[in-house]
Each structure stands twice: as structure tokens, then as C-alpha cells.
Motif scaffolding. Structure first.
Motif, PDB file in Angstrom:
ATOM      1  N   ALA A   4       0.837  -1.208   0.000  1.00 40.87           N
ATOM      2  CA  ALA A   4       0.000   0.000   0.000  1.00 40.87           C
ATOM      3  C   ALA A   4       0.869   1.253   0.000  1.00 40.87           C
ATOM      4  O   ALA A   4       0.601   2.209  -0.737  1.00 40.87           O
ATOM      5  CB  ALA A   4      -0.918  -0.003   1.212  1.00 40.87           C
ATOM      6  N   LYS A   5       1.913   1.238   0.807  1.00 37.85           N
ATOM      7  CA  LYS A   5       2.828   2.384   0.869  1.00 37.85           C
ATOM      8  C   LYS A   5       3.490   2.590  -0.499  1.00 37.85           C
ATOM      9  O   LYS A   5       3.633   3.721  -0.964  1.00 37.85           O
ATOM     10  CB  LYS A   5       3.886   2.132   1.947  1.00 37.85           C
ATOM     11  CG  LYS A   5       4.867   3.269   2.135  1.00 37.85           C
ATOM     12  CD  LYS A   5       5.800   3.018   3.302  1.00 37.85           C
ATOM     13  CE  LYS A   5       6.783   1.932   2.978  1.00 37.85           C
ATOM     14  NZ  LYS A   5       7.867   1.788   3.956  1.00 37.85           N
ATOM     15  N   ARG A   7       2.274   1.728  -3.432  1.00 34.72           N
ATOM     16  CA  ARG A   7       1.297   2.267  -4.391  1.00 34.72           C
ATOM     17  C   ARG A   7       1.146   3.774  -4.227  1.00 34.72           C
ATOM     18  O   ARG A   7       1.028   4.503  -5.209  1.00 34.72           O
ATOM     19  CB  ARG A   7      -0.051   1.573  -4.208  1.00 34.72           C
ATOM     20  CG  ARG A   7      -0.151   0.283  -4.948  1.00 34.72           C
ATOM     21  CD  ARG A   7      -1.577  -0.249  -4.956  1.00 34.72           C
ATOM     22  NE  ARG A   7      -1.516  -1.637  -4.486  1.00 34.72           N
ATOM     23  CZ  ARG A   7      -2.023  -2.085  -3.353  1.00 34.72           C
ATOM     24  NH1 ARG A   7      -2.691  -1.299  -2.557  1.00 34.72           N
ATOM     25  NH2 ARG A   7      -1.891  -3.347  -3.018  1.00 34.72           N
ATOM     26  N   MET A   8       1.148   4.210  -2.977  1.00 32.61           N
ATOM     27  CA  MET A   8       1.005   5.651  -2.707  1.00 32.61           C
ATOM     28  C   MET A   8       2.217   6.415  -3.254  1.00 32.61           C
ATOM     29  O   MET A   8       2.063   7.457  -3.895  1.00 32.61           O
ATOM     30  CB  MET A   8       0.881   5.900  -1.206  1.00 32.61           C
ATOM     31  CG  MET A   8      -0.346   5.299  -0.585  1.00 32.61           C
ATOM     32  SD  MET A   8      -1.752   6.358  -0.632  1.00 32.61           S
ATOM     33  CE  MET A   8      -1.311   7.514   0.638  1.00 32.61           C
ATOM     34  N   LYS A   9       3.410   5.891  -3.002  1.00 33.09           N
ATOM     35  CA  LYS A   9       4.630   6.556  -3.488  1.00 33.09           C
ATOM     36  C   LYS A   9       4.669   6.583  -5.010  1.00 33.09           C
ATOM     37  O   LYS A   9       5.047   7.585  -5.609  1.00 33.09           O
ATOM     38  CB  LYS A   9       5.874   5.833  -2.971  1.00 33.09           C
ATOM     39  CG  LYS A   9       6.224   6.144  -1.552  1.00 33.09           C
ATOM     40  CD  LYS A   9       7.528   5.463  -1.178  1.00 33.09           C
ATOM     41  CE  LYS A   9       7.890   5.694   0.256  1.00 33.09           C
ATOM     42  NZ  LYS A   9       9.143   4.998   0.617  1.00 33.09           N
ATOM     43  N   ALA A  11       2.136   6.477  -7.088  1.00 31.25           N
ATOM     44  CA  ALA A  11       1.125   7.418  -7.577  1.00 31.25           C
ATOM     45  C   ALA A  11       1.605   8.859  -7.403  1.00 31.25           C
ATOM     46  O   ALA A  11       1.448   9.687  -8.301  1.00 31.25           O
ATOM     47  CB  ALA A  11      -0.187   7.211  -6.844  1.00 31.25           C
ATOM     48  N   ALA A  12       2.204   9.152  -6.253  1.00 33.81           N
ATOM     49  CA  ALA A  12       2.708  10.510  -6.006  1.00 33.81           C
ATOM     50  C   ALA A  12       3.808  10.848  -7.002  1.00 33.81           C
ATOM     51  O   ALA A  12       3.859  11.963  -7.536  1.00 33.81           O
ATOM     52  CB  ALA A  12       3.227  10.633  -4.578  1.00 33.81           C
ATOM     53  N   GLY A  25       8.492   3.549  -5.073  1.00 31.32           N
ATOM     54  CA  GLY A  25       7.182   2.958  -4.830  1.00 31.32           C
ATOM     55  C   GLY A  25       7.080   1.551  -5.381  1.00 31.32           C
ATOM     56  O   GLY A  25       6.555   0.647  -4.729  1.00 31.32           O
TER      57      GLY A  25
END
Length: 46
Positions: A4-5, A7-9, A11-12, A25
């Protein structure tokens, strides 16, 4: 959690155009997948 972490990185990084953050990410996602597989293997061996 790592997946999850990651995916967030990723996407950012994609939104901001930061290739390093995007790669970081993807790396975190791979770590999460490896940990998940290791957990499944431990469960099988019990």
C-alpha cells in the motif's frame, strides 16, 4: 503494508513527474509481495 505504501509513493511520483519516487514505490511494492509470499510459505510449513 509495504504494498500500500508503495502504491502511494508510485502514484505521487507519477503525479509529480518524480521518477525516483515512482521507482521507490515500485520497489516497496515488490518488498511487500515478497513478505506476503514468505508468510504464505511459513503457513504451509506449519
Amino acid at each position: 503494508m509495504d504494498k500500500a505504501k508503495g502504491r502511494m509513493k508510485e502514484a505521487a511520483g507519477a503525479l509529480t513527474g518524480n521518477k525516483d519516487k515512482k521507482a521507490e514505490g515500485r520497489s516497496d511494492q515488490r518488498k511487500g509481495t515478497a513478505k506476503e509470499k514468505k508468510g504464505h510459505l511459513k503457513d504451509l510449513l506449519k
